[in-house]
Design an enzyme around this catalytic site. Structure first.
Site, PDB file in Angstrom:
ATOM      1  CB  CYS A  46      -0.918   0.042   1.136  1.00 60.61           C
ATOM      2  SG  CYS A  46      -2.097   1.547   1.520  1.00 60.61           S
ATOM      3  CG  ASP A  53      -2.300  -3.562  -0.458  1.00 63.89           C
ATOM      4  OD1 ASP A  53      -3.228  -3.881   0.475  1.00 63.89           O
ATOM      5  OD2 ASP A  53      -2.085  -2.592  -1.284  1.00 63.89           O
TER       6      ASP A  53
END
Length: 148
Positions: A46, A53
């Site tokens: 992120c 992620d």
């Protein structure tokens, strides 16, 4: 076209920009056929929090003069592990780079991202309309259902 990675020891690139994708001649030029790569454990970071992620990527393409060599693609995708970018940027950027370098007849990518902040984000991009005579199966990734 001498592949840089095939048959060689290759370190994971530090970033997508440093990654080198190898292409080899299409073994069936002039044929309309689909090549699919699935990366069910894709990771990036992120750009706001630095937290990891996770996504299931599905990449479909119809080759032109070349095909992407799978080891170099694996290393390229792995280089996103420490790359900070939004889901949209990762997904579309992968597709755009492959189109720019490989010049396939057609390409699409589906990025099925696991929830961030409680909301799963799915990102889809294609280079153009698929060829008329292409057998195009569903990407086969179920919508996120959580514990439901």
């Amino acid at each position: 076209m001498n592949p840089m990675h095939l048959g060689q020891n290759s370190a994971l690139p530090a970033s997508p920009e440093e990654a080198v994708l190898d292409y080899v001649p299409n073994p069936r030029p002039g044929r309309t056929y689909l090549v699919r790569f699935a990366a069910p454990e894709f990771t990036s970071l992120c750009p706001v929090t630095g937290q990891p992620d996770f996504a299931h990527l599905v990449l479909d393409y119809v080759p032109g003069e070349t095909i992407v060599e799978s080891k170099s693609l694996k290393l390229f995708l792995g280089s996103f592990r420490n790359h900070a970018a939004f889901h949209e940027d990762c997904t579309v950027g992968i597709g755009e780079r492959l189109v720019a370098e490989m010049k396939p007849v057609w390409l699409r990518i589906g990025g099925y991202w696991y929830p961030r902040g409680g909301i799963p984000i799915d990102v889809f991009w294609q280079s153009a309309a698929p060829p008329q005579d292409l057998w195009l199966p569903d990407q086969g990734v179920a919508p996120y259902r959580g514990r439901g």
